[in-house]
Design a protein around this motif. Structure first.
Motif: not given
Length: 363
Positions: A207, A210-211, A220, A291, A295-297, A363
């Motif tokens: 994650v 990829d972010s 974040p 988060w 963020e990672g769905r 989040p």
């Protein structure tokens, strides 16, 4: 004659020339001796240097003990520690993963041994790692009595290292906690985690990658601290609080919530005819999990079976002891939530019923 000349012309080989520095290994042992000595407890002198270490169960106060053993590592959380150059807390994780597994059986952790391996020994780095191990042992009340330090060039990449730990505890015969006493109507208390602990980091790292966020940037979900600092928050050690609750009476089972989350760890301590009904809205979800999910769905059900999602230890207790035991746990520094109850298990039904939608994944 030509063979003798060829041999004579070769450079003499040494272990150091092959990449193993014996002097560095000796220096590391000397550097960590005071750390180990500081963890001594009754039954152990916590000295290093012998071929084996002794532990006197009688001196530790046991009459008829049964030994309980556990071994574990910290997984790919190590990759974040290495990437961030932060090595002082990863040892706490190592101890926690082992001793938390002991206390769920009702065992008091007695001693710990570690295995630390790298391509090339760095004495200051190794001391930082073992310093964390010693700190974890002190918190758990167990002695660091030995271990192994290995330098293996060719097996590990430059800068990498690996950790494993082994802990032994004891419980008086007949007093082990096995889950056999769990009954319909029992209450489930959840002890708050300090974050990710040491599970699911392959997904965490994916994650983060990829972010596009660097480990040196602000987290974040916690902008006041760096991402690496937040992710490396060490695993909570529940030993002293859980032992106090066990001694107070009314604890029927405990489950250390590691890889597999609540959905897969709680069933390990339940009789086959019972199930756990857990209210996913009974505790606040720590921001790091919200988060990661966003963020990672990552689907909610996957989150619950990969991470602890804010509950690091589940304590199953007699319903009439729930309030008193929650107070005991709180007195020992735990944040306690009443998260569910034990119910009869329906034929073909799940061992844990928890509605993923009841958890606030925002989040």
């Amino acid at each position: 004659m030509w063979r003798e000349d060829a041999i004579a012309s070769r450079t003499h080989l040494t272990y150091g020339g092959a990449g193993v520095d014996i002097d560095a290994g000796n220096a590391l042992v000397e550097a960590i001796k005071p750390l180990a000595k500081a963890t001594a407890r009754p039954g152990s002198d916590a000295g290093l240097g012998g071929f084996g270490a002794f532990f006197d169960l009688k001196a530790a106060g046991y009459r008829d003990p049964v030994l309980v053993a556990a071994t574990d590592g910290v997984g790919t959380k190590l990759k974040i520690a290495i990437a961030a150059g932060r090595h002082d807390t990863i040892g706490v994780d190592l101890v926690a993963m082992c001793v938390n597994d002991l206390v769920v059986q009702g065992a008091d952790p007695l001693f710990f041994l570690d295995y630390y391996a790298s391509a090339k020994l760095d004495v200051s780095l190794g001391r930082a790692v073992v310093g964390g191990i010693a700190a974890g042992c002190t918190e758990a009340g167990c002695a660091l009595i030995g271990g192994e330090t290995a330098e293996m060039p060719g097996l590990y990449a430059a800068g990498d290292y690996d950790l494993a730990g082994f802990a032994v505890g004891a419980v008086e015969r007949g007093q082990a906690i096995t889950g056999a006493e769990v009954a319909d109507g029992d209450a489930i208390l959840g002890l708050a985690s300090t974050g990710l602990h040491a599970n699911g980091f392959s997904l965490v790292r994916k994650v983060v990658s990829d972010s596009g966020i660097g480990y040196g940037e602000a987290a974040p979900f916690a902008p006041q601290i760096g991402l690496s600092t937040a992710l490396l928050t060490p695993t909570r050690i529940y030993v002293r609080a859980c032992l106090a609750a066990i001694r107070a009476g009314g604890v029927h089972a405990l489950a250390h919530i590691t890889g597999g989350g609540l959905t897969e760890n709680v069933p390990r301590v339940l009789p086959a005819h019972l199930a756990a009904e857990i209210d996913g809205g009974a505790w606040p979800l720590p921001p790091v999990f919200a988060w990661l999910a966003a963020e990672g769905r990552v689907p909610a059900a996957e989150m619950l079976r990969t991470f602890n999602c804010g509950i690091g230890m589940a304590v199953i207790v007699a319903p009439d002891r729930a309030e008193a035991l929650a107070a005991v746990l709180a007195e020992h520094g735990e944040t306690v939530f009443r998260i569910g109850r034990i119910v009869p298990r329906a034929a073909g039904g799940p061992a844990v019923a928890i509605d993923p939608d009841a958890v606030s994944w925002r989040p």
